[in-house]
Design an enzyme around this catalytic site. Sequence first.
Site, PDB file in Angstrom:
ATOM      1  CB  ALA A 183       0.930  -2.206  11.795  1.00 10.21           C
ATOM      2  CG  MET A 184       0.157  -3.198   4.742  1.00 11.22           C
ATOM      3  SD  MET A 184      -0.750  -1.716   4.508  1.00 11.22           S
ATOM      4  CE  MET A 184      -2.054  -2.543   3.155  1.00 11.22           C
ATOM      5  CD  GLU A 185      -4.573  -2.039   5.665  1.00 15.50           C
ATOM      6  OE1 GLU A 185      -3.745  -1.462   6.312  1.00 15.50           O
ATOM      7  OE2 GLU A 185      -5.379  -0.923   4.877  1.00 15.50           O
ATOM      8  CG  ASN A 186       0.070  -6.752   3.880  1.00 13.69           C
ATOM      9  OD1 ASN A 186      -0.049  -5.861   3.208  1.00 13.69           O
ATOM     10  ND2 ASN A 186       1.090  -6.611   5.124  1.00 13.69           N
ATOM     11  CD  GLU A 219      -2.819   1.470   2.531  1.00 11.33           C
ATOM     12  OE1 GLU A 219      -2.895   0.269   3.095  1.00 11.33           O
ATOM     13  OE2 GLU A 219      -3.621   2.245   2.202  1.00 11.33           O
ATOM     14  CD  GLU A 226      -2.577  -1.817  10.896  1.00 15.93           C
ATOM     15  OE1 GLU A 226      -3.384  -2.006   9.715  1.00 15.93           O
ATOM     16  OE2 GLU A 226      -2.197  -0.829  10.813  1.00 15.93           O
ATOM     17  CD  GLU A 273      -6.117   3.625   6.800  1.00 16.72           C
ATOM     18  OE1 GLU A 273      -6.266   3.248   7.878  1.00 16.72           O
ATOM     19  OE2 GLU A 273      -5.548   2.815   5.994  1.00 16.72           O
TER      20      GLU A 273
HETATM   21  N1  B3K Z   1      -3.037   1.129   5.672  1.00 16.86           N
HETATM   22  C1  B3K Z   1      -1.569   1.233   6.274  1.00 16.86           C
HETATM   23  C2  B3K Z   1      -1.022   2.380   5.704  1.00 16.86           C
HETATM   24  C3  B3K Z   1       0.289   1.882   4.716  1.00 16.86           C
HETATM   25  C4  B3K Z   1       0.554   3.036   3.807  1.00 16.86           C
HETATM   26  C5  B3K Z   1       2.097   3.402   3.782  1.00 16.86           C
HETATM   27  N2  B3K Z   1       2.505   4.203   2.686  1.00 16.86           N
HETATM   28  C6  B3K Z   1      -1.481   1.512   7.690  1.00 16.86           C
HETATM   29  C7  B3K Z   1      -2.879   1.280   8.541  1.00 16.86           C
HETATM   30  O1  B3K Z   1      -3.302   2.619   8.285  1.00 16.86           O
HETATM   31  O2  B3K Z   1      -3.278   0.537   8.839  1.00 16.86           O
HETATM   32 ZN    ZN Z   2      -5.429   2.104   8.789  1.00 14.72          ZN
END
Ligand code: B3K
Ligand code: ZN
Length: 876
Positions: A265-268, A124, A301, A323
Amino acid sequence: MSKPQPVHLSDYQPPAYRVTHTELTFDLDPASTRVEARLTIERHPEAAPNAPLFLNGEQLTLESLLLDDEPLAESAYQHDDKGLTVANVPAAFTLATRVRLAPEENTALEGLYQSSGMFCTQCEAEGFRRITFYPDRPDVMAVFRVTVIGDATREPVLLANGNPVERGELEGGRHFVTWEDPHPKPAYLFALVAGDLACVEDHFTTMNGREVTLQIWVEEENLGKTDHAMASLKRAMRWDEDSYGREYDLDRFMIVAVNDFNMGAMENKGLNIFNSAAVLTHPDTATDAAFQQVEGIVAHEYFHNWSGNRVTCRDWFQLSLKEGFTVFRDQSFSADTNSAPVKRIQDVAFFRTAQFAEDAGPTAHSIRPEHYIEITNFYTLTIYEKGAEVVRMLKNLVGWEAFRRGSDLYFERFDGQAVTIEDFVGCMAEASQQDLTQFMRWYHQAGTPEIDAHGEYDYVNAEYRLTLRQRTPMTPGQTHKQPLHIPVRMGLVGTKSGHDLTLTLDGEKRGKDTVIHLREAEQTFVFTDVAEAPTPSLLRNFSAPVKLHFPYSREDLAFLLTEDSDGFNRWEASQRLAMLALNDLIAAHRNGVEKVMDTRVIDAYRALLTAPVNDKAVLAEMLKLPSEACIAESQPLVDVDAIHAAREFVRQSLGFALRDEFMAVYTANVSSKAYAPTPEQIGQRSLKSVALAYLMAVEDEEAIERCQAQFDAGHNMTDVRQALTLLVHSSRDELAAPALKAFGEKWAHDSLVMDQWFSIQVSRPQEDVLERVKYLMQHPAFSLKNPNKVRALLGAFAQNRVNFHRLDGAGYALLADAVIELNRLNPEIAARLMTPLTRWRRFDDARQALMQAELERIKQEPLSANVYELVEKALA
Ligand code: B3K
Ligand code: ZN
């Protein structure tokens, strides 16, 4: 380099081609990873038959390209630095590509990179295009099957989204695992991790009785630091079922901690990747604030699994759709789990300092921007926090039950789709049967609305007339603003009785607390049957993200401080009262007049300190003065030195005048109980810390002893860090130096603790800080390539107002040098680090000139799109 071009929301076109299946094979190698992609593609029924196919792809070495298994002639496609265009393609086909990339050289930490020897990804918003050629946009959603091949010794663990379906050994000490994710997803939610990791496992039974395996993957030595994250995850999963009816939808949920990460962090999907700082905790190494932050981020996340993943964004202009909603959800979770008033106070204190500053600066933008150059620059407080405030207003406008029906409708109607903010608000309107047309302006208009309020009590008719006038200041590109729909929660507190009066508005009884709706530029609300002269309590619980001005006297504020039934507004009264005193002192400092402490503030604090305590954490917040950054935000022109001097003067005056009271509070709250991050313990530690800070402001001998003892006892990091900070920030170098040395040696092995060590010493007010920053940049534990280190040292320095804003400009130059170097290494971090310089117009002429010169110097460099966009805006 060609000039980066903006993308406009108004140019949005649905994709001509969609990808239904994505098959990826990664043959991992730090210097040369091979990525094979096999995409099943269909033309959209409404797209023109001759529509070209465009695939994003950046910094990739293309080795092979097949359409329906036949090599494509070079004349059949175009390849440039943005991607691949294939002019003639059938209505349905497969496209197979093979590319090479070098994860070890990826210092931008976007796409596939290496962190402490392990492979990981961050896609992302637009990182996937650095992994393979692909329509890298969130409205293209495909089912993924991913095979990861790695070295069996170096990368024993091979992870990707979804469920593992196959694994095996290969020649040459290699092995592979294949993963399938049944849920269609946009490429930005793709993730891969490979390395030598250990895992803590737990289980969760969902509301429908499904068993989910929960795993937290970390480096072996961190296995003892995952308990709190795991407990938080389970609480969050249960809360999302209870509050929003949302159940988890895969058999496993994984979290991986990595040391080099641009954000929290990142919600993959099914494989969240976390900055190690946002997941690892231990009482000895993490403060209460860190424990609470981990809980909030883990929840955030996790909540994205529905608000973001199952229902995603049509395009990146809709970023706040996921968000803002998800921040609102995590704030509500933390409020339910801990102390709700403290959570609100802390969120608002931060919001008003940081988001208001953004809204008042050259990068001000609406929650849904109209255009951007680099989307990475738009992961902002406006999109996240103001977005959450707007969702909160929506919830309050329609009421929780209608909001929940609207949320259910949104998740049902748009499951598996990529949608817009209108779709979300539309569900709320439908579920509540309310017209939210005017409310939508919150999404379009940038800038912080201001409300000028004044009231008059009419003794003869027993009426109270409250007039509210709203205006939103101009922001870049938006000169004309329309009135917003602003919900103002309020009460009228009887000045004699100290009780909330029953409110009658337009003949309608409203109870003791009500919401009035300001929709016009100016409106007068007439309350009748007001039996006694009231003091209004306005914008309770910060019911709208605005600045509200009311001509409160100090007596009014001292009254509300103890009598307001709204806990948030009692805190608000404490802050307003302190601000009145601070403003006088700022003026005195500027005019070279002797500073005199307002005794009414001292009396108010004494009353707080000696009254019976309901909530220690709230009391601690009330005793805290607004930060220098927060004070600056309220000033027409920021006078760094006057603000610092005024605030120090108040701190010391209170410390002297209330020495015995603070000592009593400190002593009463010392505890030898085993550490637990419970709201009660956190509140107690917080109150104790505030008391110690006031005592140390005057360097009381007994306090120094207590502080030193608290440091030496090493009971938990919250206590130790506070004591260390106070010793290091005191004027006594004979205390500061040995404490810093001992701490640095004790924790040299722990990178996250060393981050705290960096921050503490560069936040002190003494003049040696700039030299210290330069020296610490050479420290073996520091690296410009690690975002946590950059934030801990350089980010913290830029928050040190007196030192960063030195009149010789050396602070600005140091930051600009770092920005220039980071612009080459990690543009996202470079742009973030530069932000304080972009606010140059808020300062005096001398500082303006110095900051502007540094921006001009940065502008001369060959710039990344990130830094370019910011510099252009700042100098416009
Ligand atoms: N969705 C991620 C954002 C990552 C973007 C980095 N360029 C984090 C979050 O809001 O959960
Ligand atoms: Zn987020």
